[in-house]
Design a protein around this motif. Structure first.
Motif, mmCIF file in Angstrom:
data_model
loop_
_atom_site.group_PDB
_atom_site.id
_atom_site.type_symbol
_atom_site.label_atom_id
_atom_site.label_comp_id
_atom_site.label_asym_id
_atom_site.label_seq_id
_atom_site.Cartn_x
_atom_site.Cartn_y
_atom_site.Cartn_z
ATOM 1 N N ALA A 59 49.340 42.627 65.573
ATOM 2 C CA ALA A 59 50.342 41.754 64.886
ATOM 3 C C ALA A 59 49.696 41.317 63.528
ATOM 4 C CB ALA A 59 50.759 40.667 65.603
ATOM 5 N N ASN A 60 50.440 41.007 62.524
ATOM 6 C CA ASN A 60 49.952 40.508 61.350
ATOM 7 C C ASN A 60 48.749 41.553 60.818
ATOM 8 O OD1 ASN A 60 51.459 38.217 61.055
ATOM 9 N ND2 ASN A 60 50.240 37.003 62.106
ATOM 10 N N ALA A 118 53.294 45.365 62.998
ATOM 11 C CA ALA A 118 52.771 44.675 64.521
ATOM 12 C C ALA A 118 53.446 45.709 65.572
ATOM 13 C CB ALA A 118 53.699 43.633 64.593
ATOM 14 N N GLY A 119 52.913 45.863 66.633
ATOM 15 C CA GLY A 119 53.208 46.596 67.563
ATOM 16 C C GLY A 119 52.091 46.864 68.712
ATOM 17 N N TYR A 120 52.049 48.078 69.292
ATOM 18 C CA TYR A 120 51.063 48.432 70.385
ATOM 19 C C TYR A 120 50.743 49.935 70.332
ATOM 20 C CZ TYR A 120 54.656 50.156 73.804
ATOM 21 O OH TYR A 120 55.426 50.733 74.178
ATOM 22 N N ILE A 153 56.055 48.234 64.025
ATOM 23 C CA ILE A 153 57.099 47.888 63.026
ATOM 24 C C ILE A 153 56.384 47.623 61.874
ATOM 25 C CG2 ILE A 153 58.958 46.803 64.441
ATOM 26 C CD1 ILE A 153 58.117 44.033 63.640
ATOM 27 N N ARG A 155 56.912 45.435 58.059
ATOM 28 C CA ARG A 155 57.735 44.229 57.521
ATOM 29 C C ARG A 155 57.801 43.945 56.089
ATOM 30 N NH1 ARG A 155 57.780 39.167 60.989
ATOM 31 N NH2 ARG A 155 59.824 39.872 61.360
ATOM 32 N N ASP A 210 62.611 44.377 58.661
ATOM 33 C CA ASP A 210 61.763 45.506 59.473
ATOM 34 C C ASP A 210 62.190 46.875 59.756
ATOM 35 O OD1 ASP A 210 60.674 42.975 59.898
ATOM 36 O OD2 ASP A 210 61.387 42.716 62.021
#
Lengths: 478, 462
Positions: free
Chosen positions: B38-39, B147-149, B179, B181, B186
């Motif tokens: 994230a970020n 962000a994501g996994y 995603i 952003r 998004d």
């Protein structure tokens, strides 16, 4: 029996492997759940889970590893593995991580419990569900379902800052749903709540619910809904019962004030928040009747504990005071990023999951009225209660809820029953329209709050009472 | 024999000594690792490995289930004792559907038993391998916030019962979901499959970023009915809801499902199948029933439902291999649904904003919406499949076949079965993509779909 030694071993192994901070939780949980359908037992599960989860901070990166093996060797390996995983995070590093102080280093806590839920005979528990669902079936339900659930959790927490905390938390609850099948529709009524009522209490909670005593009425009301008129569409005055308001709080306040969401840490899945930290302390969230607290000390509520899962003692805090946003749910690392000086809301779903920012008990303080007074003061509106469906956007603004049952309110009196009641709105607009609030607070429990990846199920509490809102759009349908 | 099958047979042997006992044991070892960002930084990096042993026992007409993660001899003995004691005390269970008889697992196309062809590199993927894919995603997003996994999962399961049935299988899965952003817009890209080597973080990051860049300055549209092109991620949500409460045998036997087997309930063009799990999933369910292909909708006619042994007995059908451990209250749920793509021209590369499967459909849209993804969908009534939810990760207005504006997220209240009903499907993309479920072990394969009407009931203003 204590498992501090295994947790200490894991923490030391993580430090030896290069972590600058580490903590470990040994968790032993027993779960028991039974469901019944139409007067017969449907399923009984009695589960046991035990293991250790280790969190390691290396540089600016976290690593977490968990195993169900409590041997010394396994604990040591888990600690080292958590540190190795953290080191891999440095491939895509973030800003430096600080931790705000966690408070007391040593402690012990146990929840209040008059009647041990696991000590009540399975025969008695089964008879309760069989009797209640049988009663609803005989009273006209096409499908009568009942369930109870029990969680008995012992935790030993150790950190490299010297924490040694053990807790014993017992929770339980039960509920019943009567469904009737119509022509292209299903109507249902639940007691005392959708999915049941739960708390950090003993079996005395289930005794107070009186499933069997309310089963017949639920079936009769569900059948009556089939022939009731649909909730009219339009803008009106809306009175919400306490159970539905509890979920409204959960979705449109509780999740919105989670600091990890506000900071963007959940952006890809659970979402973010419409709240901006620059306006903490000044933003008008709702009307002056709106006072929301974060209170893990609330006696018997489902989100109660003595310490959160990174060792911060439970403390009551304001989230919204006189309608103004003043507080968040935070963890030690997110609080440091946000420049706040408190944490206390980090919780994990068992030993195999990493703690994350979660609701504890997020509730609405009582108001000056009663439900009867609210109805008497309403010329034209709709009363809705008991949640049936819930949906809200990823910023926690645009919501739509459906309830099991509604009633017309005309000239200060409750009128016809209405089926398929729904309402929709935008969070802060809705909360600013709250003009009456009851003092009849119940701490409703939500045992199925999903968040995180891998998924975690959280148990949260929401003290709430009936309230009135103006100019709300109702009757949305496909 | 795997360690899991050894555990299962030992527990069955312990229970077999009880006269008249019917016992089944499911053992699942899961090693799951998830690198979350994230970020544009890895902020949560987790892994766990656990083995759960679950015993279901039917004794003297009564049924109980116990499970444990404590697999020591003492731990297993305690679970057996607890389960036996529970079975003696609970009320009678007239719905017990008996044990699965000895049944061979089906073989795959190469003759190998399904579920044994998993990719060991995926099963053993390291944190560094996942982190590299995250790095590639972040870099490909070109400075946009991301962000994501990236997730890898290995599962080894075994089943044994006192009727002499014993099976085992293994599976591995890799998935990535992220995603990008930009200024509140998004864009998303995700994939799932059996091999981590096929997960291209850079390609996903590039697509997510392109969508985010195209989502700026959104207009607000009023509620109303709109023609829509749903990209595969949104179609996956439709399939998921049909799996949970539509084709679910428990919901059906309780008369709460929309499903009427044999009836033309969907557009003639709709064919939905539950695919064999292949290398991604386990080849049998928690009752030991082998999982094979299953047709749920064929040419618009509802044909099948998913069943465990209990719902199958109640409905007078054969079990289909969809029993889930300890999930009786949810019922048997399809986990690998596939909506068949349409015939015609191959996917078109219309630039990174539009999914290649959706691109050929846009030209037929006079005025409608292109929808990337759905979010927080909840069922209002299972009988008519009316559902409310929101769009997420990109919506665009399409006019005269061209994307003309980004649109703010919209709320809808729509019957999913009516949306796919007779005469409502205007076309399909020709390719499909696999969309990961939030839990490992489930996925949906879908093309883009062009629908005549979608009921938008709200926007950012309410």
């Amino acid at each position: 029996m204590s498992h501090f030694d295994e947790a200490c071993t894991a923490v030391q192994a993580a430090i030896d492997a290069g972590a600058r901070y580490a903590d470990a939780r040994v968790v032993h949980r027993r779960y028991e759940g039974m469901s019944a359908r139409d007067g017969d037992v449907d399923e009984l599960n009695a589960d046991e889970s035990a293991g250790i989860g280790v969190r390691a901070l290396v540089g600016s990166s976290w690593g977490f590893y968990a195993v169900p093996d409590l041997s010394d060797a396994a604990a040591r390996a888990a600690g080292a593995r958590a540190a190795r995983i953290a080191k891999a995070s440095a491939t895509v590093p973030g800003p430096p991580v600080d931790l705000v102080p966690a408070g007391a280093g040593e402690g012990t806590w146990a929840s209040e419990c008059v009647v041990d839920p696991l000590g009540v005979s399975l025969a008695d528990k089964g008879d309760l569900l069989v009797h209640a669902t049988g009663t609803a079936k005989r009273a006209g339900a096409d499908l009568a379902e009942g369930l109870y659930q029990v969680w008995d959790t012992r935790t030993w927490f150790v950190s490299s800052e010297g924490h040694r905390i053990d807790q014993h938390v017992r929770k339980c609850g039960a509920g019943l749903t009567a469904s009737v099948i119509g022509d292209g529709e299903v109507q249902r009524r639940s007691w005392p709540s959708h999915r049941g009522q739960y708390g950090t209490r003993g079996w005395e909670l289930v005794d107070e619910i009186d499933l069997a005593g309310n089963a017949g009425r639920m079936a009769e009301e569900a059948r009556a809904l089939l022939t009731a008129p649909a909730c009219p569409a339009g803008e009106t005055t809306l009175i919400l019962g306490g159970e539905q308001l509890a979920l409204q709080i959960h979705e449109s306040v509780g999740h919105a004030i989670e600091l990890d969401r506000i900071l963007g840490w959940e952006a890809a899945f659970a979402g973010t928040s419409w709240l901006d930290l620059d306006r903490l302390g000044s933003l008008r969230y709702g009307s002056e009747l709106m006072n929301i607290t974060i209170d893990p000390t609330f006696p018997g509520a489902l989100g109660s504990f003595g310490f959160d899962d990174e060792g911060t003692p439970a403390v009551k805090r304001d989230a919204v005071r006189d309608g103004r946003w003043v507080g968040v749910l935070a963890g030690r690392d997110s609080a440091a990023v946000a420049g706040l000086d408190y944490a206390g809301s980090m919780r994990a779903d068992g030993w195999a999951r990493m703690p994350m920012v979660r609701m504890t008990n997020v509730g609405l303080e009582p108001g000056p009225h009663t439900l009867d007074e609210i109805v008497a003061a309403t010329d034209d509106g709709v009363l809705m209660d008991i949640n049936r469906s819930w949906s809200i956007d990823d910023k926690r603004l645009n919501f739509q809820f459906g309830c099991e049952i509604g009633y017309e309110v005309k000239n200060g009196k409750i009128g016809r029953m209405l089926k398929n009641p729904t309402y929709t709105g935008i969070g802060p607009v809705f909360w600013r329209s709250m003009d009456m609030l009851s003092s009849e607070t119940v701490a409703w429990g939500t045992p199925n709050c999903g968040k995180g990846q891998p998924g975690q199920i959280g148990h949260t509490g929401h003290p709430a009472a009936p309230a009135r809102f103006t100019n709300v759009r109702v009757g949305v349908r496909a | 024999m795997s360690a899991e099958l050894d555990l299962a047979t030992r527990v069955v042997a312990a229970v077999r000594q009880l006269p008249g006992a019917e016992a089944e044991v499911w053992v699942l070892h899961t090693a799951q690792a998830l690198t979350r960002f994230a970020n544009s930084a890895i902020h949560q990096n987790v892994a766990d490995a656990s083995t759960t042993v679950r015993l279901r026992l039917h004794l003297d007409g009564r049924t109980s289930t116990g499970s444990t993660t404590v697999t020591t001899p003492d731990g297993l003995r305690a679970m057996v004792d607890r389960t036996v004691a529970a079975a003696r005390l609970t009320p009678r269970d007239p719905g017990w559907a008996g044990l699965t008889p000895p049944t061979a697992l089906p073989a795959g196309p190469d003759g190998i038993t399904l579920g044994c062809g998993y990719d060991t590199a995926t099963a053993q993927a390291s944190p560094a391998e996942r982190a590299v894919r995250v790095r590639d995603f972040v870099r490909a997003a070109g400075g946009l916030e991301t962000a994501g996994y990236c997730r890898t999962t290995y599962r080894s399961a075994a089943f044994a019962n006192s009727a002499g049935h014993a099976v085992e299988g293994r599976a591995a899965e890799a998935a990535m979901d992220g995603i990008a952003r930009l200024d509140g817009a998004d864009g998303v890209a995700r994939t799932a499959g059996g091999r981590i080597a096929d997960v291209d973080g850079a390609a996903l990051g590039e697509r997510a970023a392109a969508k985010a860049r195209a989502g700026g300055a959104p207009v607000e549209l009023p509620p109303g009915r709109y023609e829509v092109v749903l990209e595969p991620a949104a179609v996956a949500d439709v399939l998921q809801q049909l799996a949970y409460v539509g084709f679910n045998g428990k919901v059906y036997t309780e008369r709460q499902s929309f499903a009427e087997p044999g009836a033309q309930q969907f557009d003639l063009s709709v064919t939905i199948t539950e695919e064999p799990p292949g290398e991604l999933g386990l080849p049998f369910d928690a009752e030991g029933t082998p999982r094979g292909p299953l047709t749920l909708v064929e040419d618009g006619v509802t044909r099948g439902l998913t069943h465990d042994r209990r719902t199958a007995a109640e409905a007078g059908h054969a079990p289909t291999g969809h029993a889930t451990p300890g999930a009786r209250s949810f019922g048997p749920i399809a986990t690998h649904l596939r909506l068949a793509p349409g015939p015609g021209s191959p996917p078109v590369d219309a630039g990174p904003v539009v999914d290649p499967s959706a691109a050929p459909l846009l030209g037929r849209v006079e005025r409608g919406l292109l929808v990337s993804d759905f979010w927080y969908t909840r069922v209002l009534d299972t009988k008519n499949m009316s559902i409310t939810g929101l769009t997420r990760n990109g919506v665009w207005l399409v006019e005269d076949g061209e994307v003309t504006a980004a649109v703010g997220n919209l709320r809808f209240t729509q019957s999913y079965t009516q949306a796919l009903g007779p005469g409502q499907v205007l076309g399909y993309g020709t390719g499909t993509s696999v969309q990961p479920e939030r839990w490992a072990g489930s996925w949906y394969e879908a093309p883009a779909v062009h629908l005549r009407s979608w009921n938008v009931t709200g926007n950012a203003s309410g």
